[in-house]
Scaffold this active site. Structure first.
Site, short mmCIF file in Angstrom:
data_model
loop_
_atom_site.label_atom_id
_atom_site.label_comp_id
_atom_site.label_asym_id
_atom_site.label_seq_id
_atom_site.Cartn_x
_atom_site.Cartn_y
_atom_site.Cartn_z
N ARG A 170 -2.21 2.88 -7.95
CA ARG A 170 -1.77 4.11 -7.30
C ARG A 170 -0.68 4.81 -8.10
NH1 ARG A 170 -2.44 4.91 -1.93
NH2 ARG A 170 -0.32 5.65 -1.63
N ARG A 174 4.38 6.80 -17.26
CA ARG A 174 4.35 8.00 -18.11
C ARG A 174 5.32 7.86 -19.27
NH1 ARG A 174 5.25 11.22 -13.10
NH2 ARG A 174 3.22 11.33 -12.08
N ARG A 245 -0.09 -4.78 7.47
CA ARG A 245 1.36 -4.73 7.50
C ARG A 245 1.77 -3.65 8.48
NH1 ARG A 245 3.79 -8.98 5.74
NH2 ARG A 245 5.64 -7.86 4.99
N ARG A 275 12.84 0.89 1.66
CA ARG A 275 13.27 2.23 1.26
C ARG A 275 14.02 2.89 2.40
NH1 ARG A 275 7.10 4.81 0.61
NH2 ARG A 275 6.42 4.34 2.72
N GLU A 298 13.44 1.38 6.22
CA GLU A 298 12.06 0.94 6.46
C GLU A 298 11.91 -0.54 6.12
OE1 GLU A 298 9.26 3.81 4.99
OE2 GLU A 298 7.76 2.26 4.62
N TYR A 346 -6.86 1.46 2.30
CA TYR A 346 -5.55 2.11 2.07
C TYR A 346 -5.84 3.54 1.60
CZ TYR A 346 -0.76 2.01 -0.11
OH TYR A 346 0.55 2.22 -0.49
N ASP A 348 -5.04 7.71 1.35
CA ASP A 348 -4.08 8.81 1.45
C ASP A 348 -4.67 9.89 2.36
OD1 ASP A 348 -2.20 7.64 -0.18
OD2 ASP A 348 -2.98 8.54 -2.01
N1 UDP Z 1 5.82 -0.37 -5.51
C1 UDP Z 1 6.84 -1.18 -5.98
N2 UDP Z 1 8.08 -0.64 -6.16
C2 UDP Z 1 8.36 0.64 -5.89
C3 UDP Z 1 7.32 1.48 -5.42
C4 UDP Z 1 6.06 0.94 -5.23
O1 UDP Z 1 6.63 -2.36 -6.20
O2 UDP Z 1 9.53 1.05 -6.05
C5 UDP Z 1 4.49 -0.97 -5.32
C6 UDP Z 1 4.35 -1.58 -3.92
O3 UDP Z 1 3.53 -2.72 -4.00
C7 UDP Z 1 3.67 -0.47 -3.17
C8 UDP Z 1 2.72 0.09 -4.22
O4 UDP Z 1 3.47 0.01 -5.44
O5 UDP Z 1 3.00 -0.96 -2.04
C9 UDP Z 1 2.24 1.51 -3.99
O6 UDP Z 1 3.35 2.36 -3.87
P1 UDP Z 1 3.29 3.73 -3.03
O7 UDP Z 1 4.56 4.48 -3.31
O8 UDP Z 1 2.00 4.39 -3.32
O9 UDP Z 1 3.32 3.19 -1.52
P2 UDP Z 1 3.34 3.97 -0.10
O10 UDP Z 1 4.26 5.16 -0.23
O11 UDP Z 1 1.91 4.31 0.21
O12 UDP Z 1 3.91 2.94 0.82
#
Ligand code: UDP
Length: 383
Positions: A170, A174, A245, A275, A298, A346, A348
């Protein structure tokens, strides 16, 4: 007989509208008292800030049909999502980009230098089989440990070796200073919140919406049921419960600006939350009007029977259970399963809408031809 759609989220609303526009009568129910599913947003009573009640939702898409579609149901304000991450007592830019790499390794590398530097650390794994292998082959062990290992263990509650590689795919890596979290050409926030958009989709002659209504309590026969709730729940968990989850949000308020951005990730494992979301930063056009600020810390944990399912875990053993439900569904006439919970994927928001539009086209064609509707419009176990 009319059609019944279970769940007033994006999947249910898009399909309901399409069926109604094609001349069918539709009942949409949701056990919650609000439309919008987990995208539901509402104004916070204390601060006036628009809150993403079930956690941060950022609309982004590269699908022109989806983009044109949502424009019809509300005013969308361009919004460029950026995420920062706290790791080891420092703040970094995410997703991993040239700034992150230079900050983390304390260097001033050019794109080519950084690419070679990361390639030298990355492990050569031809076909990564899980999240950890995917990470080690993309960014190497140091960045993996700092940003992904701890966060992922907190978020998913299992070892990254037990998770599919697709979760990490996902996120891009870069070798430029581009720090947009999403690479899609269209990114926006609905000016009046997601719930108003979903309500506008549902606002069409032929659609009746009944909130606070459980499917189990309905006493009516339908031409067909379109179920966007959890597939295992529909079948009374007869093969067991699919793992999800769930999230707990610890709400707090602050005077002024708490963190200067909408989403700040906390990657260290000794911080219990994943986060913090400061909702007013999702609405830059009105942000400065609000003196107060409302935030969510969260926390992620395994979803229990009474909890709201958020993320399908999809470990190997769950795929086996899912296979049984899929076979059961295919042998059950009169019901189709759609959306994140219906297909245990999963998804979007934009993919959910794209799939619902496609399902609607196929339903309407099948109804016109007098054919029965399939159990799934997208195969939940892949092709
Ligand atoms: N992830 C991580 N660290 C971060 C951000 C994301 O390890 O700082 C991993 C984590 O396993 C997460 C996945 O990347 O579930 C996908 O991140 P995304 O931001 O797409 O998650 P969402 O916002 O859908 O919860």
């Amino acid at each position: 007989m009319r059609y019944c759609i279970v769940g007033a989220g994006f999947s249910g609303a898009v399909i309901a509208r399409a069926l109604a526009e094609a001349g069918q009568k539709v009942l949409v129910i949701d056990e919650r008292g609000t439309a919008g599913g987990n995208c539901h947003s509402e104004r916070d009573a204390d601060t006036g800030v628009m809150v993403h009640v079930y956690g941060p939702h950022i609309f982004h898409t590269g699908n022109e049909r989806v983009w044109d579609y949502v424009q019809k149901f509300g005013d969308w304000v361009p919004y460029n999502h950026r995420v920062q991450a706290v790791a080891g007592g420092r703040v970094f830019s995410l997703p991993v980009n040239l700034l992150t790499i230079n900050q983390f390794f304390n260097r001033v590398m050019s794109p080519d230098e950084a690419r070679a530097f990361i390639a030298a650390q990355a492990q050569k794994i031809a076909e990564p089989q899980n999240f950890e292998e995917q990470a080690l082959s993309m960014i190497g062990p140091d960045l993996y440990r700092a940003f992904f290992r701890g966060y992922t263990r907190k978020q998913w509650g299992v070892e990254p070796t037990e998770l599919p590689a697709s979760i990490l795919k996902r996120l891009p890596v870069r070798f430029t200073y581009e720090d947009s979290y999403f690479a899609h050409p269209h990114q926006a926030m609905p000016r009046d919140g997601y719930t108003e958009v979903v309500k506008a989709i549902l606002d069409v002659p032929g659609v009746e919406v009944r909130l606070s209504t459980r499917f189990e309590d309905l006493d009516e026969s339908f031409a067909h049921v379109i179920f966007s709730g959890p597939i295992d729940r529909y079948f009374n968990y007869e093969f067991g419960r699919l793992g999800y989850r769930t999230l707990d949000f610890e709400r707090f308020t602050h005077k002024g600006d708490f963190q200067g951005t909408a989403v700040l990730n906390y990657c260290d494992e000794d911080v219990p939350f994943t986060r913090i979301t400061e909702h007013k930063h999702f609405a830059p056009w009105e942000r400065d009007k609000f003196e107060g600020s409302v935030l969510y810390r969260e926390f992620s944990r395994l979803c229990g029977p009474e909890d709201i399912p958020y993320y399908p875990i999809r470990q190997t053993n769950e795929e086996a259970m899912l296979r049984k439900y899929v076979e059961r569904a295919k042998a059950t006439p009169g019901v189709s399963f759609v959306g994140r919970l219906g297909s245990y994927r999963y998804l979007d928001m934009d993919v959910t809408i794209a799939e619902a539009l496609d399902a609607s086209d196929r339903m309407i064609a099948a109804i016109r031809e007098g054919q029965s509707l399939p159990a799934f419009f997208v195969e939940p176990l892949g092709a």
